[in-house]
Design a protein around this motif. Structure first.
Motif, mmCIF file in Angstrom:
data_model
loop_
_atom_site.group_PDB
_atom_site.id
_atom_site.type_symbol
_atom_site.label_atom_id
_atom_site.label_comp_id
_atom_site.label_asym_id
_atom_site.label_seq_id
_atom_site.Cartn_x
_atom_site.Cartn_y
_atom_site.Cartn_z
ATOM 1 N N GLY A 11 24.804 -94.876 53.843
ATOM 2 C CA GLY A 11 26.096 -94.643 52.996
ATOM 3 C C GLY A 11 25.904 -93.281 52.402
ATOM 4 O O GLY A 11 25.053 -92.474 52.970
ATOM 5 N N ARG A 36 26.719 -98.028 62.822
ATOM 6 C CA ARG A 36 26.880 -96.709 62.579
ATOM 7 C C ARG A 36 26.627 -96.338 61.305
ATOM 8 O O ARG A 36 27.296 -97.547 60.330
ATOM 9 N N GLY A 38 27.827 -95.373 57.255
ATOM 10 C CA GLY A 38 29.080 -95.483 56.733
ATOM 11 C C GLY A 38 28.836 -96.112 55.304
ATOM 12 O O GLY A 38 29.629 -95.646 54.323
ATOM 13 N N LEU A 41 31.915 -96.645 52.735
ATOM 14 C CA LEU A 41 32.805 -95.729 53.152
ATOM 15 C C LEU A 41 32.952 -95.890 54.874
ATOM 16 O O LEU A 41 33.446 -94.951 55.795
ATOM 17 N N ALA A 42 33.212 -97.219 55.260
ATOM 18 C CA ALA A 42 33.441 -97.530 56.511
ATOM 19 C C ALA A 42 34.809 -97.653 56.907
ATOM 20 O O ALA A 42 35.827 -98.019 56.051
ATOM 21 N N SER A 43 34.974 -97.162 58.175
ATOM 22 C CA SER A 43 36.341 -97.214 59.009
ATOM 23 C C SER A 43 36.052 -98.253 59.892
ATOM 24 O O SER A 43 34.974 -98.465 60.765
ATOM 25 N N ARG A 44 37.034 -99.068 60.284
ATOM 26 C CA ARG A 44 37.179 -99.927 61.361
ATOM 27 C C ARG A 44 38.224 -99.605 62.549
ATOM 28 O O ARG A 44 39.285 -99.392 61.950
ATOM 29 N N ASP A 52 40.631 -97.199 57.036
ATOM 30 C CA ASP A 52 39.634 -97.073 56.000
ATOM 31 C C ASP A 52 39.624 -98.606 55.373
ATOM 32 O O ASP A 52 40.762 -98.836 54.541
ATOM 33 N N SER A 110 37.146 -92.365 56.754
ATOM 34 C CA SER A 110 36.069 -91.936 55.591
ATOM 35 C C SER A 110 34.708 -91.995 56.020
ATOM 36 O O SER A 110 34.036 -91.534 55.467
ATOM 37 N N ARG A 111 34.632 -92.886 57.340
ATOM 38 C CA ARG A 111 33.258 -92.694 57.839
ATOM 39 C C ARG A 111 32.718 -91.275 58.272
ATOM 40 O O ARG A 111 31.658 -91.033 58.149
ATOM 41 N N VAL A 114 30.404 -89.418 55.785
ATOM 42 C CA VAL A 114 29.116 -89.832 56.111
ATOM 43 C C VAL A 114 28.407 -89.323 57.467
ATOM 44 O O VAL A 114 27.191 -88.989 57.246
ATOM 45 N N LEU A 115 29.334 -89.417 58.608
ATOM 46 C CA LEU A 115 28.643 -88.918 59.605
ATOM 47 C C LEU A 115 28.369 -87.513 59.734
ATOM 48 O O LEU A 115 27.299 -86.943 60.262
#
Length: 309
Positions: A11, A36, A38, A41-44, A52, A110-111, A114-115
């Protein structure tokens, strides 16, 4: 080859720590169980569009380091100012508008934040760590070990974790999509007081800047606890409450639910991080208030402390 620091958890806190170590000249790797990076702060991707599901926004705050990072994100289009005005609904459905600090969001989801931090970092994704101990991960030499995750998850990795148990609130995030926008154009997001099922909702199209007719609604902690084993069971009550508060006559065209068992710490520690020889800890529980900026600051501070040693 053993690295100086191994971070378990991909994260924003984990990668803030990793970048601080790398920028100081140390060697570091990040291990994450997800496909991946994230974390929360994950996005799907739903119907071809990233949504988000975790943290709804972030506020810059007073940390100069985080402010500089956000300025860089803005200059490259990674983050954008979203709104300083939210609605507040009371238990009877009455609405007031509240102005506060600027909330920020990420156009690509939002991912992407982090990326961006993960760029150039050695990352091992899709690996479930089963054991962590001072200087060792899954029985192998790992240098200084950093756990960048909620305390209940970290405690599963080994006995003798040197911190008291922490209480965490669960959340079920429900994504609702209509064929067109069916709520006021000036509704960016809203806190909900007194409702048994929903606590916050965000216009994801407004947040992302693409105008998609998508709402993301976060349940209350009590509602999440009732449905942790079957998150989809929370959907009917969340949909009903959302339609009632916003005066939406039509059922959504599609609905998805996502469970966050450890969404936010109930009582942050007030300390920036935990450091012990060979095994340290960072995250949004290690600060004054649970927030994206807290998670970043905790990881960055721990990474600099480790690099300085």
């Amino acid at each position: 080859m053993t690295v100086d620091v191994t971070v378990v958890g991909g994260g924003i806190s984990g990668f803030a720590c990793a970048r601080a170590v790398r920028d100081a000249g140390g060697s570091v790797r990040v291990i994450d169980r997800g496909r991946r990076p994230g974390g929360r702060l994950a996005s799907r991707t739903l119907e071809g569009r990233a949504v988000d599901l975790g943290a709804s926004y972030f506020v810059v705050g007073e940390d100069a380091g985080f402010a500089g990072l956000v300025a860089d994100w803005e200059s490259r289009g990674v983050a954008r100012p979203w709104t300083d005005t939210f609605s507040l609904f009371d238990a009877d459905g009455a609405e007031t508008r509240k102005t506060g600090p600027m909330r920020w969001a990420a156009p690509a989801g939002s991912r992407a934040l982090v990326l961006d931090l993960a760029d150039g970092i050695d990352v091992e994704s899709g690996r479930e760590v089963t054991r962590a101990a001072p200087f060792r991960v899954d029985g192998q030499d790992a240098g200084e070990v950093v756990l960048a995750m909620p305390e209940p998850q970290a405690r599963r990795l080994g006995h003798g974790i040197p911190v008291a148990p922490q209480e965490w609130e669960p959340v079920i995030a429900v994504v609702l999509r209509w064929d067109e926008r069916r709520w006021p154009v000036d509704l960016h997001g809203a806190f909900v007081n007194g409702d048994p099922d929903i606590a916050f909702l965000a216009d994801d199209g407004d947040r992302r800047g693409d105008g998609a007719p998508v709402l993301v609604v976060h349940s209350t902690g009590d509602a999440a606890r009732r449905h942790l084993d079957a998150p989809d069971d929370a959907i009917p009550a969340v949909v009903a409450a959302t339609r009632r508060l916003l005066g939406i006559g039509a059922e959504p065209d599609s609905v998805r639910a996502h469970r966050w068992t450890f969404a936010r710490p109930a009582r942050p520690t007030g300390e920036p991080f935990l450091r012990t020889p060979g095994l340290s800890w960072c995250g949004d529980a290690w600060g004054e208030a649970a927030a994206v900026r807290t998670a970043w600051a905790s990881g960055d501070a721990l990474g600099r402390a480790l690099a300085g040693s």
